[in-house]
Design an enzyme around this catalytic site. Structure first.
Site, mmCIF file in Angstrom:
data_model
loop_
_atom_site.group_PDB
_atom_site.id
_atom_site.type_symbol
_atom_site.label_atom_id
_atom_site.label_comp_id
_atom_site.label_asym_id
_atom_site.label_seq_id
_atom_site.Cartn_x
_atom_site.Cartn_y
_atom_site.Cartn_z
ATOM 1 N N GLU B 192 -5.373 14.560 8.840
ATOM 2 C CA GLU B 192 -6.217 13.392 8.569
ATOM 3 C C GLU B 192 -5.817 12.210 9.444
ATOM 4 O O GLU B 192 -6.263 11.095 9.231
ATOM 5 C CB GLU B 192 -6.088 13.005 7.092
ATOM 6 C CG GLU B 192 -7.051 13.745 6.194
ATOM 7 C CD GLU B 192 -6.850 15.246 6.201
ATOM 8 O OE1 GLU B 192 -5.735 15.686 5.905
ATOM 9 O OE2 GLU B 192 -7.798 15.965 6.544
ATOM 10 N N ASN B 260 -7.859 21.798 8.867
ATOM 11 C CA ASN B 260 -9.157 21.242 9.245
ATOM 12 C C ASN B 260 -9.148 20.630 10.635
ATOM 13 O O ASN B 260 -8.119 20.199 11.138
ATOM 14 C CB ASN B 260 -9.571 20.177 8.232
ATOM 15 C CG ASN B 260 -8.608 19.012 8.196
ATOM 16 O OD1 ASN B 260 -7.501 19.137 7.711
ATOM 17 N ND2 ASN B 260 -9.014 17.869 8.730
ATOM 18 N N ASP B 302 -13.550 19.212 5.926
ATOM 19 C CA ASP B 302 -12.127 19.286 5.582
ATOM 20 C C ASP B 302 -11.803 20.621 4.917
ATOM 21 O O ASP B 302 -11.014 20.687 3.983
ATOM 22 C CB ASP B 302 -11.698 18.119 4.687
ATOM 23 C CG ASP B 302 -10.181 18.053 4.509
ATOM 24 O OD1 ASP B 302 -9.454 18.529 5.407
ATOM 25 O OD2 ASP B 302 -9.713 17.553 3.471
#
Lengths: 420, 554
Positions: B192, B260, B302
């Protein structure tokens, strides 16, 4: 968005018949929706979405005392216990927005009276020596939202003009003091007058990123002007207050601001040497900017038929990322700023540069002749050994060397139509 | 005895003489069939989390009682996988490693982990650590600030510490290391934060890095054609590798899941984006990629592919299986990467109609296209996944997987991603779409069909690991604190115990002096607790501890 302000101001200089659009985003006023989005980005992974943090392993911000803003600012910027410090990442207005989010319990309650602070500048340096420029210090005025050129951080700053000011101060044996100011692309704002006003007040000793035009140096363009909001502005000061302007001088140029063609993936392998090389592409025209005017006036008609007009602002290039258009002519600095914000980009700055360009120097009060001479010598040394170019590379600024004439006479309409 | 045999036995005695703490590669390989110890993450290199032990069973479980509790003195989420060797248990938290007398629960040693105060900035989903690895007298772990550390298993003293990367731009480590073919293997977190993920091999002896395999190829390498040309998207393309892989010593292959793609906004990185949302088959000695299988191409959701890759023998085939975040249960031939089965294991999966068994590719829906194009969409399962990281168990006798699954959707709109080093880099606005009833189910799943044999729902979903045993039981826990045992055939809950804080840990079972024990870490926290905003958890006290249970006398 100083960059946009310049682009608009240059248009005014041309007196071109183009509507100038304001795109002020009003960053100075705390905004709870911005606070919510910042909270999600910076705080949620420890304090929980919506400040709900099951198990209380981090502070329950829903219970943060609303009358303890200083404590909030201190904990956020310096860290506390398990909490990391964020002072070197957060911007001052971001901290304001976060506080508003917390103090309103996530926007659910109105802020209790007196909780937002007086001046909207929590924890900013409130020392009283604003009226005079201090002994032993070089005070530089930098726009707090100047993208790749200058960006304010809670502690310190970043960008080419920031690191260049640091290096100049070091060479002069002075301690750098930065005063941040807010330059908004409002219709009435004029970056030249702002620079004159900041130096005349005096708020600071130098203002970098000053375009070297005959009309921009020497005698002031008006008797009086209002400086933009600056970080150490005293509480009594209002934006209506004007100062008597004094003459301004500038150092040699340290870079050249240029307009370049940026293309998207559809033109990934295309060589762009002139505007007509954009044939077959959808061209985006940023209204109210110099690049937009040049496109409007110079694009071959078949390409123009396939162009779209969009409002000015930082969203412009994002529309291009989304595929709304494939090419545009834009200030290379605007593209630099876009890259600072968008680490992943499909856009590419081609080698094409429009002949119009602006040598950029550092403005100072003309009366400070000795300071000016020393600044100029220091800048020459930094240019000669490649330091400035290296700094530009490190800070993500597309750098071009200055060109003759060092100080241009004026921008004329015929410049617009010059083709390479 | 000829000369060769003599030499071999001499070599063997050398191995045996290196002390009681020595764990050879052979020990690690046999872990699943030696219930007296737990030497590997997942209770065996195939991570089945199944034990043949049956002293605690459907009849006796009602006599299960705690024998000791060990305080971790830490308020973060506790996800540690406990190891047990020669009567000593090893556990980790984000800031400490401890050895405990498995018999009494008394601390033998505890070694603190120091990391810079800024480190938690880059831990997306909880300040956690998932456990250690044991090998030849050393205990290995990773740290939040991306160091790999070896401790003397007998004393807790640091033997070596190697920095993997500067954490400040978004890299961290929470993974329990894997030992494979004498190499210590770890993967990095940070999907992220705009990182470029990787998996690394270290020399367990001295901490020397032997290899680093990036999960995203650089331009020119195989797979780079799945990233946009003339773009730096690959440099910040995500692909973390934050959960422990599995190891097949016969095939000399490590299987490792890749997370992801980043940022979530997929429009900035057109292409399949290998090897994000994939599994890699690696040569443990070199890190070389033997083959790959991609679960979720050009992922905007994700949908990490990091979930545990459980090894099993199914109908004479050597397989590896994964209950993916994207809602499909995959069974893959682990000798060659060929897809054998991929079926939905949760009630609602919106992004793909099915997985084409011939091509191995998903048949994606209009909703997936809309999500990529920037339209506001609601999709199920959410970024939490049909199943999050909490590892499932596979009972080879029943040919059944037991997994804590999630029933949560997501409101999502891709927006301009704004990069700032060391800060979330989503490029999406999102919020959760909650179901009417239960948000999660413990499910018994047929791996080949994805069909649910039974399920047990809870209002607040479970995010603990699952353990199954030869005693016909399934163990797991709730974030509200209950440690639970279920009948593996029917799903009936037979037993529970309130552990004082919520459970997001990984239950294990082991045997000592003829007695079967069950151990689990309690301590609420981690991804759901932080990201759900579920106010019903607000009254669950924080505070980590280790609980160990056995049967009391009749």
């Amino acid at each position: 968005m100083k960059r946009l302000a310049w682009a608009i101001w240059l248009l005014a200089l041309l007196a071109a018949p183009v509507a100038v659009l304001a795109a002020a985003d009003g960053t100075a006023i705390p905004d709870v929706s911005k606070g919510a989005s910042l909270y999600k980005q910076f705080c949620s992974h420890c304090h929980g979405i919506n400040m709900v943090n099951p198990g209380n392993s981090s502070f329950d911000l829903r219970k943060f005392p609303q009358d303890q803003k200083d404590r909030f600012v201190h904990s956020v910027t310096k860290g506390k216990g398990n909490m990391p410090a964020w002072g070197d990442i957060l911007l001052p207005d971001e901290l304001e927005n976060l506080w508003l989010y917390v103090v309103t319990r996530g926007g659910k309650e109105p802020p209790p009276e007196g909780t937002l602070g007086q001046d909207g500048q929590p924890g900013s340096d409130k020392k009283a020596s604003l009226e005079t420029i201090e002994e032993g210090r070089l005070t530089a005025c930098l726009p707090s939202n100047g993208g790749a050129l200058s960006r304010r951080r809670y502690q310190g700053g970043a960008g080419l003009d920031y690191v260049l000011s640091e290096a100049l101060a070091a060479r002069l044996g002075l301690t750098l003091e930065v005063v941040w100011y807010e330059s908004e692309p409002e219709e009435e704002s004029d970056p030249v007058r702002e620079t004159y006003a900041l130096l005349s007040k005096p708020v600071c000793d130098i203002v970098p990123d000053h375009p070297l035009y005959e009309s921009n140096i020497g005698a002031p363009p008006a008797d009086r002007a209002a400086p933009p909001r600056w970080s150490t502005m005293p509480q009594f000061w209002t934006q209506a207050m004007q100062v008597d302007l004094v003459p301004v001088a500038a150092t040699r140029p340290y870079r050249r601001a240029e307009l370049g063609i940026v293309v998207g993936p559809k033109a990934a392998n295309r060589t762009i040497g002139k505007l007509s090389d954009l044939a077959g592409l959808t061209v985006g025209v940023q209204q109210g900017t110099l690049g937009g005017v040049i496109l409007t006036t110079q694009l071959p008609s078949d390409i123009k038929a396939n162009s779209i007009m969009l409002p000015p602002g930082p969203q412009f290039l994002w529309r291009m990322e989304e595929g709304r258009f494939d090419a545009t002519l834009i200030d290379t600095g605007a593209f630099d700023n876009h890259k600072v914000q968008n680490r992943i980009t499909k856009l590419r700055l081609t080698d094409y540069r429009h002949p119009i360009g602006f040598n950029m120097g550092i403005a100072y009060r003309e009366s400070a002749r000795a300071l000016g001479a020393r600044l100029d010598a220091a800048l020459k040394a930094l240019l000669d050994d490649g330091t400035v170019e290296k700094m530009a590379e490190d800070t993500g600024v597309t750098w071009s060397p200055p060109r003759d004439p060092v100080v241009a006479r004026a921008l004329t309409t015929s410049d617009l139509f010059s083709m390479r | 005895m000829d000369f060769k045999a003599l030499a071999a036995s001499a070599a063997l005695s050398v191995v045996l003489c290196t002390g009681a703490f020595a764990q050879s590669a052979e020990d690690l390989k046999m872990d699943a069939s030696t219930p007296g110890d737990i030497l590997t993450y997942g209770m065996g290199q195939g991570q089945q989390r199944f034990s043949p032990l049956d002293q605690i069973n459907r009849d006796t479980v009602k006599r299960l009682v705690p024998v000791w509790n060990y305080s971790l003195n830490d308020s973060r989420g506790q996800e540690t996988f406990p190891l047990v060797k020669d009567g000593v248990m090893y556990v980790t938290t984000h800031n400490s490693t401890a050895a405990i007398d498995a018999h009494t629960g008394k601390q033998i040693w505890k070694t603190m982990v120091e990391y810079p105060a800024e480190t938690p900035r880059v831990a997306c989903c909880g300040i956690v650590n998932r456990g250690a690895a044991l090998y030849e007298g050393k205990l290995f772990r990773t740290t939040l600030d991306a160091n790999v550390v070896a401790l003397d298993a007998a004393t807790g003293k640091e033997v070596w510490k190697t920095n993997s990367i500067d954490f400040k731009t978004g890299y961290s480590m929470t993974v329990a290391p894997l030992i494979a073919d004498g190499v210590l293997i770890v993967g990095v977190s940070g999907g992220e934060y705009g990182v470029r993920g990787y998996i690394e091999g270290y020399n367990p002896e001295n901490g020397e890095r032997l290899w680093r395999t990036y999960t995203i190829p650089e331009p020119g390498q195989p797979g780079s054609e799945t990233w946009p040309k003339d773009s730096d998207a690959w440099k910040n393309g995500g692909g973390p590798a934050w959960l422990t892989g599995t190891f097949d010593p016969e095939l000399d292959t490590v299987y490792w899941g890749v997370g992801n793609a980043g940022p979530w906004n997929a429009s900035v990185r057109p292409g399949d984006n290998l090897y994000t949302g994939s599994m890699l088959a690696l040569n443990p000695k070199t890190g070389e990629i033997k083959w790959h299988y991609q679960f979720t191409p050009n992922d905007p959701f994700d949908y990490d592919g990091t979930n545990e890759l459980v090894m099993a023998d199914m109908d004479g085939k050597k397989v590896v299986m994964q209950a993916n975040r994207n809602g499909f249960f995959y069974v893959i031939d682990r000798t060659n990467g060929k897809l054998l089965a991929a079926n939905k294991f949760v009630d609602r999966v919106d992004w793909a109609e099915k997985i084409d068994l011939e091509t191995g590719k998903p048949v994606q829906t209009q909703l997936a296209a809309d999500a990529r194009s920037g339209k506001q969409v609601e999709y199920w399962p959410s970024a939490f996944g049909g199943k999050n990281w909490s590892p499932m168990s596979y009972n080879p006798d029943m040919k059944t997987a037991f997994a804590n699954t999630l029933n949560i959707g997501m409101n999502y709109k891709a927006v301009e991603p704004q990069y700032r080093a060391g800060v979330f880099y989503f490029g999406a606005d999102f919020s959760w779409a909650w179901p009417e009833g239960d948000r999660g189910y413990l499910r018994a799943i047929d791996p080949m069909t994805g069909a649910t044999k039974w399920k047990n729902g809870t209002a607040i979903p479970r995010l603990a690991g699952v353990l199954s045993t030869g005693g016909g039981l399934v163990f797991t826990g709730q974030m509200t604190g209950e440690f639970e045992a279920f009948n593996s055939e029917t799903g009936d809950r037979l037993w529970q115990f309130q552990t004082g804080s919520g459970i997001v840990g990984q239950p294990v079972t082991w045997e000592m002096d003829g007695q079967q024990y069950v151990t689990v870490a309690s301590g609420v926290g981690a991804v759901y607790a932080l990201f759900s905003g579920d106010e019903r958890l607000a009254n669950i006290p924080a505070g980590g501890s280790i609980w160990t249970f056995k049967l009391m006398g009749e």
